[in-house]
Write a protein that holds these residues in place. Structure first.
Motif, PDB file in Angstrom:
ATOM      1  N   ASP A 209       0.829  -1.191   0.000  1.00 58.73           N
ATOM      2  CA  ASP A 209       0.000   0.000   0.000  1.00 58.73           C
ATOM      3  C   ASP A 209       0.870   1.251   0.000  1.00 58.73           C
ATOM      4  OD1 ASP A 209      -2.656  -0.796  -0.096  1.00 58.73           O
ATOM      5  OD2 ASP A 209      -2.555  -1.515   1.953  1.00 58.73           O
ATOM      6  N   VAL A 210       0.278   2.331  -0.449  1.00 54.68           N
ATOM      7  CA  VAL A 210       1.085   3.526  -0.690  1.00 54.68           C
ATOM      8  C   VAL A 210       1.733   4.069   0.585  1.00 54.68           C
ATOM      9  CG1 VAL A 210      -0.957   5.004  -0.691  1.00 54.68           C
ATOM     10  CG2 VAL A 210       1.080   5.771  -1.827  1.00 54.68           C
ATOM     11  N   GLY A 239       7.058   7.446 -10.412  1.00 51.01           N
ATOM     12  CA  GLY A 239       7.115   8.228  -9.185  1.00 51.01           C
ATOM     13  C   GLY A 239       8.236   7.742  -8.273  1.00 51.01           C
ATOM     14  N   ALA A 242      11.569   8.916  -9.643  1.00 44.06           N
ATOM     15  CA  ALA A 242      11.812  10.340  -9.445  1.00 44.06           C
ATOM     16  C   ALA A 242      12.175  10.640  -7.999  1.00 44.06           C
ATOM     17  CB  ALA A 242      10.571  11.136  -9.845  1.00 44.06           C
ATOM     18  N   ASP A 243      11.649   9.863  -7.086  1.00 40.12           N
ATOM     19  CA  ASP A 243      11.888  10.074  -5.663  1.00 40.12           C
ATOM     20  C   ASP A 243      13.273   9.617  -5.224  1.00 40.12           C
ATOM     21  OD1 ASP A 243       9.979  11.393  -4.365  1.00 40.12           O
ATOM     22  OD2 ASP A 243       9.034   9.666  -3.411  1.00 40.12           O
TER      23      ASP A 243
ATOM     24  N   GLU B  54      -6.542   1.898   1.214  1.00 38.92           N
ATOM     25  CA  GLU B  54      -5.534   0.846   1.129  1.00 38.92           C
ATOM     26  C   GLU B  54      -6.170  -0.522   1.307  1.00 38.92           C
ATOM     27  OE1 GLU B  54      -1.586   2.492   2.663  1.00 38.92           O
ATOM     28  OE2 GLU B  54      -3.063   3.158   4.104  1.00 38.92           O
ATOM     29  N   SER B 222      -3.470   9.131  -8.597  1.00 37.75           N
ATOM     30  CA  SER B 222      -3.425  10.064  -9.720  1.00 37.75           C
ATOM     31  C   SER B 222      -4.415   9.659 -10.808  1.00 37.75           C
ATOM     32  CB  SER B 222      -2.002  10.175 -10.282  1.00 37.75           C
ATOM     33  OG  SER B 222      -1.532   8.921 -10.703  1.00 37.75           O
ATOM     34  N   TYR B 256      -5.694  11.340   7.586  1.00 37.78           N
ATOM     35  CA  TYR B 256      -5.364  10.161   6.787  1.00 37.78           C
ATOM     36  C   TYR B 256      -5.242  10.521   5.309  1.00 37.78           C
ATOM     37  CZ  TYR B 256      -5.585   5.675   4.479  1.00 37.78           C
ATOM     38  OH  TYR B 256      -5.297   4.611   3.682  1.00 37.78           O
ATOM     39  N   ALA B 259      -1.966  12.193   4.766  1.00 40.34           N
ATOM     40  CA  ALA B 259      -0.844  11.248   4.779  1.00 40.34           C
ATOM     41  C   ALA B 259      -0.810  10.438   3.490  1.00 40.34           C
ATOM     42  CB  ALA B 259      -0.965  10.323   5.989  1.00 40.34           C
ATOM     43  N   LEU B 260      -1.995  10.000   3.055  1.00 37.62           N
ATOM     44  CA  LEU B 260      -2.090   9.195   1.835  1.00 37.62           C
ATOM     45  C   LEU B 260      -1.573   9.990   0.634  1.00 37.62           C
ATOM     46  CD1 LEU B 260      -3.315   6.396   1.145  1.00 37.62           C
ATOM     47  CD2 LEU B 260      -5.431   7.562   0.570  1.00 37.62           C
ATOM     48  N   ALA B 263       2.167  10.493   0.626  1.00 36.93           N
ATOM     49  CA  ALA B 263       2.967   9.277   0.453  1.00 36.93           C
ATOM     50  C   ALA B 263       3.122   8.897  -1.010  1.00 36.93           C
ATOM     51  CB  ALA B 263       2.329   8.120   1.215  1.00 36.93           C
ATOM     52  N   VAL B 264       2.271   9.446  -1.874  1.00 34.57           N
ATOM     53  CA  VAL B 264       2.352   9.084  -3.293  1.00 34.57           C
ATOM     54  C   VAL B 264       3.620   9.674  -3.886  1.00 34.57           C
ATOM     55  CG1 VAL B 264       1.242   9.291  -5.525  1.00 34.57           C
ATOM     56  CG2 VAL B 264      -0.137   9.063  -3.484  1.00 34.57           C
ATOM     57  N   PRO B 265       4.475   8.846  -4.484  1.00 35.47           N
ATOM     58  CA  PRO B 265       5.686   9.390  -5.086  1.00 35.47           C
ATOM     59  C   PRO B 265       5.341  10.274  -6.285  1.00 35.47           C
ATOM     60  CG  PRO B 265       5.700   6.964  -5.087  1.00 35.47           C
ATOM     61  CD  PRO B 265       4.349   7.397  -4.668  1.00 35.47           C
ATOM     62  N   VAL B 266       5.898  11.460  -6.303  1.00 37.65           N
ATOM     63  CA  VAL B 266       5.609  12.417  -7.374  1.00 37.65           C
ATOM     64  C   VAL B 266       6.546  12.140  -8.546  1.00 37.65           C
ATOM     65  CG1 VAL B 266       5.520  14.863  -7.969  1.00 37.65           C
ATOM     66  CG2 VAL B 266       4.945  14.121  -5.656  1.00 37.65           C
ATOM     67  N   PRO B 267       6.005  11.971  -9.738  1.00 33.53           N
ATOM     68  CA  PRO B 267       6.883  11.639 -10.876  1.00 33.53           C
ATOM     69  C   PRO B 267       7.631  12.850 -11.412  1.00 33.53           C
ATOM     70  CG  PRO B 267       4.606  11.679 -11.578  1.00 33.53           C
ATOM     71  CD  PRO B 267       4.596  11.955 -10.111  1.00 33.53           C
ATOM     72  N   ARG B 272      12.720  17.318  -4.997  1.00 35.45           N
ATOM     73  CA  ARG B 272      12.346  16.167  -4.170  1.00 35.45           C
ATOM     74  C   ARG B 272      12.935  16.248  -2.766  1.00 35.45           C
ATOM     75  NH1 ARG B 272      15.721  11.395  -7.343  1.00 35.45           N
ATOM     76  NH2 ARG B 272      17.794  12.229  -6.976  1.00 35.45           N
ATOM     77  N   ARG B 277       6.707  15.270   3.609  1.00 35.85           N
ATOM     78  CA  ARG B 277       6.218  13.904   3.615  1.00 35.85           C
ATOM     79  C   ARG B 277       5.662  13.572   4.985  1.00 35.85           C
ATOM     80  NH1 ARG B 277       8.381   9.671  -0.146  1.00 35.85           N
ATOM     81  NH2 ARG B 277       7.097  10.457  -1.820  1.00 35.85           N
ATOM     82  N   ILE B 279       5.037  10.426   6.955  1.00 35.36           N
ATOM     83  CA  ILE B 279       5.199   8.971   6.935  1.00 35.36           C
ATOM     84  C   ILE B 279       4.456   8.406   8.134  1.00 35.36           C
ATOM     85  CG2 ILE B 279       6.830   7.067   6.981  1.00 35.36           C
ATOM     86  CD1 ILE B 279       7.803   8.416   4.675  1.00 35.36           C
ATOM     87  N   LEU B 280       3.397   7.661   7.876  1.00 33.03           N
ATOM     88  CA  LEU B 280       2.640   7.050   8.969  1.00 33.03           C
ATOM     89  C   LEU B 280       3.440   5.910   9.566  1.00 33.03           C
ATOM     90  CD1 LEU B 280      -0.940   6.801   7.459  1.00 33.03           C
ATOM     91  CD2 LEU B 280      -0.098   8.421   9.146  1.00 33.03           C
ATOM     92  N   GLN B 281       3.284   5.705  10.838  1.00 32.86           N
ATOM     93  CA  GLN B 281       3.958   4.579  11.470  1.00 32.86           C
ATOM     94  C   GLN B 281       3.032   3.367  11.475  1.00 32.86           C
ATOM     95  OE1 GLN B 281       7.223   4.770  12.175  1.00 32.86           O
ATOM     96  NE2 GLN B 281       6.963   6.795  11.266  1.00 32.86           N
TER      97      GLN B 281
END
Lengths: 351, 338
Positions: A209-210, A239, A242-243, B54, B222, B256, B259-260, B263-267, B272, B277, B279-281
């Motif tokens: 999951d993300v 993504g 890129a990260d 998720e 996205s 939430y 956070a979601l 967390a998505v990686p940006v292309p 960067r 960010r 980051i949830l534990q």
């Protein structure tokens, strides 16, 4: 020396007793070709791949299913099933020594110890009938002759290091008792246990999951920063590249069609396939309109088109593309593109 | 996509608990997996509602409930004004014509022993009165053409097609009965990146052409943003935030959601190093034993005592632009530009 933080690659002894040549890259893959024998004929999975990696660097290998990105990694790691697979040509130089020329015994001493790998599916990569503590400890028992007690102690340290909560308590749990993200951490712990100089991560976060994906990528980059190891990150996710990546190699039809520093590739791609992938990402300003889609289908590896394998899908295609496969043109000190018309692609990038 | 006012799908307080039993001879229920736990929303004609969340958040169970493939524990689902949760037999069959499902995995959702023509035409075998037998083959060919496949390939088998083409076959089958609503459960996540855009474009075209309404369930934020008019965010069986796409992505209120999204990686590698960010534990708790009060509080950096005691309802709070289920939502001072 315990834990995984201490030790730079140059402190590790080279196998065979020779000194480590300082000017050699950590890894250099040269003209690698891999075929699979099938009932329908030879599947040409990898058709001349070249890349290099320095210590501390992250190289992202981007490609879709069937592009040859995982097969290349398995050839480096020496875990291809032969037969059906066969490396027909090429060299894999690890600190100057061709791994493909080593005996299986010497190869096994590199594998796991100096080059480690993590996989997409941690559940099938871990053994379901042994506890995770036993499996992590096995790295120390088998490779370093550690005692059971010592191996267990170091397994707990590693589990702490990859932030598995309550490590000592969970030492005797089995893989199925962990969540997907925690299993991936266990696999990372095993991979970095012997402080490898090179880590190959094959789609390490694809099944996650993300929010968990972000945790794992953060952990991997942190370990890399502290240990100075080189990393090959195999992914299909633009993504993630890129990260995390310094350099990118884009694979298509078993070849590298473009390699570049990651900032250069995203700013101005030099191959139509890279450009097509970047253009197909949904962006806010294209909402409500059609996405740029790459037309057609990936090539059939049993029956590769003559000339450039991307030509049937390519908007830059000219007559010679279907006849003559373009070489990987060197278009700068850190860049290459396997396209006859890379100049046009580069120019069009801003238009 | 112009969504007109009247809802084609109304979901109210939908609950699905799967019993957890123990014992071999005398099975007794010892608990319940609360897969979907009180979900309400409307879907209007021509609209796309994206559902993100998720694994384990209940989004696929929700899809099965909407299709009446599962009976809910309580709550109601109305398709075109008709209740489907208690419908049976002919009545259920009638309602189902109007709501169809496109599944995630085009490799396992097509019968390998049936030709593509039979797969796409199968709805007409089940709903015999829709189309006379003599016109079915023709109609199947039309459907294949609509989704961009060669109509002459109706006699081929699924294994002769690529993943993207198989997904088109699944979409053609979904269109056969001319439904108003299509539930897409992760329709592109099994496909290669270069093929995903083709299928997303196809879904968009079909929506315009046939005035379809979509429930678009996916974990790729996205893609959901691209295709959706409104988006619902699910966490442990609940919708924690619901709003227009610009609200959810531009002014996320629930921690939430924030956070979601972060967390998505940006292309795009530029900047960067400076990207913020969250980051949830840890992992989401088990839906068999969700936390008291707010279900997200165990991973939330804003959680206080009240979050453990009172469950925050999904509502528009003072100063907010859309619904969220948080006692301490993130509010944005600048008024909306429109």
């Amino acid at each position: 020396m315990t834990g995984i933080t201490g030790g730079t690659p140059s402190m590790l002894p080279a196998w065979g007793g020779g000194a480590v040549p300082r000017n050699e890259p950590l890894l250099a893959v040269e003209d690698l070709h891999v075929e699979f024998a099938t009932r329908q004929g030879a599947v040409k999975a990898v058709n001349g791949v070249d890349y290099t990696l320095e210590a501390g660097e992250t190289l992202a290998v981007l490609g879709e299913s069937g592009s040859g990105k995982s097969v290349t990694a398995q050839a480096i790691m020496g875990i291809l099933d032969t037969p059906p697979a066969r490396v027909t040509r090429g060299r894999v130089l690890f600190r100057g020594t061709d791994l493909l020329g080593l005996s299986e015994e010497n190869r096994a001493r590199v594998r796991g110890r100096r080059i480690a790998m993590i996989f997409q599916d941690a559940l099938s990569a871990l053994n379901p009938v042994f506890t995770v503590g036993w499996q992590i400890g096995e790295m120390f028992r088998v490779h370093q002759g550690a005692s059971r007690r010592d191996a267990e102690r170091r397994a707990v340290e590693l589990m702490d290091r990859v932030r598995i909560p309550g490590a000592a308590r969970r030492l005797h749990d089995y893989p199925h008792q962990f969540s997907g993200g925690m299993r991936q951490r266990i696999m990372i712990a095993m991979a970095v246990a012997l402080e490898p100089e090179l880590l190959i991560a094959d789609e390490p976060t694809t099944a996650l999951d993300v929010t968990v994906q972000a945790q794992i990528m953060e952990l991997l980059t942190e370990i890399q920063r502290e240990s100075g190891m080189g990393m090959i990150l195999i992914t299909h996710d633009l993504g993630v590249v890129a990260d995390a990546a310094d350099k990118i190699a884009v694979m298509y039809g078993g070849r590298i069609v473009e390699h570049a520093l990651v900032h250069d590739a995203y700013r101005a791609p030099a191959h139509p396939y890279t450009r097509g992938l970047l253009d197909s990402i949904p962006r806010i300003d294209r909402k409500g309109r059609e996405l740029h889609a790459i037309t057609g289908l990936p090539p059939n590896l049993l029956d590769m088109p003559p000339g450039c394998s991307f030509a049937p899908r390519c908007p830059y295609r000219q007559g010679d593309c279907a006849v003559e496969a373009p070489p990987l043109h060197r278009i700068g000190p850190t860049r290459g593109s396997a396209c006859h018309y890379w100049r046009e692609v580069l120019d069009g990038s801003h238009g | 996509m112009a969504a007109t006012g009247d809802p084609v799908l109304e979901v109210r307080d939908l609950v699905k608990h799967f019993p957890v039993t123990q014992g071999v001879l005398a099975r007794r229920q010892v608990g319940a997996i609360r897969a979907v736990d009180g979900v309400s929303f409307d879907l209007r004609r021509g609209e796309t509602l994206g559902i993100v969340g998720e694994s384990g958040c209940g989004k696929s169970t929700l899809a099965r409930l909407l299709m009446a493939l599962e009976r809910p524990t309580s709550g109601s689902v109305r398709v075109g004004g008709r209740e489907i949760t208690r419908a049976k037999g002919a009545e259920l069959k009638q309602v189902r014509r109007n709501i169809q499902l496109v599944m995630q995995d085009p490799y396992t959702s097509l019968n390998p022993r049936m030709t593509v023509g039979d797969i796409v035409g199968e709805p007409y075998e089940i709903h015999q009165d829709v189309l006379p037998r003599g016109r079915r083959r023709r109609r199947v060919q039309e459907l294949l053409e609509i989704v961009g496949l060669d109509p002459d390939h109706a006699d081929r088998y699924p294994h002769q097609f690529s993943g993207g083409q198989r997904q088109r076959i699944g979409i053609a089958r979904g269109l056969a009965l001319r439904p108003e609503i299509i539930v897409c459960d992760e329709p592109v996540s099994a496909l290669d990146v270069s093929i995903q855009a083709q299928v997303v474009n196809l879904l968009g075209r079909l929506q315009q052409e046939f005035g379809l309404s979509y429930i678009f369930i996916a974990h790729d934020l996205s893609v959901v943003r691209h295709i959706s008019d409104r988006v619902g965010v699910m966490y442990l069986g609940k919708v924690v935030e619901l709003g227009r796409d610009a609200d959810i992505y531009g002014r996320p209120e629930h921690p939430y959601t924030r956070a979601l999204l972060s967390a998505v990686p940006v292309p795009d590698p530029d900047g960067r190093e400076r990207r913020e960010r969250i980051i949830l534990q840890g992992d989401p708790p088990s839906p068999a034993d969700p936390p008291s009060g707010c279900r997200f509080r165990t991973r939330c950096w804003k959680a206080r005592d009240v979050c453990a005691q009172q469950e925050p309802p999904l509502q528009v709070r003072p100063g907010a632009s859309h619904e969220s289920a948080c006692h301490f939502p993130e509010l944005y001072p600048v008024p909306r530009p429109y």
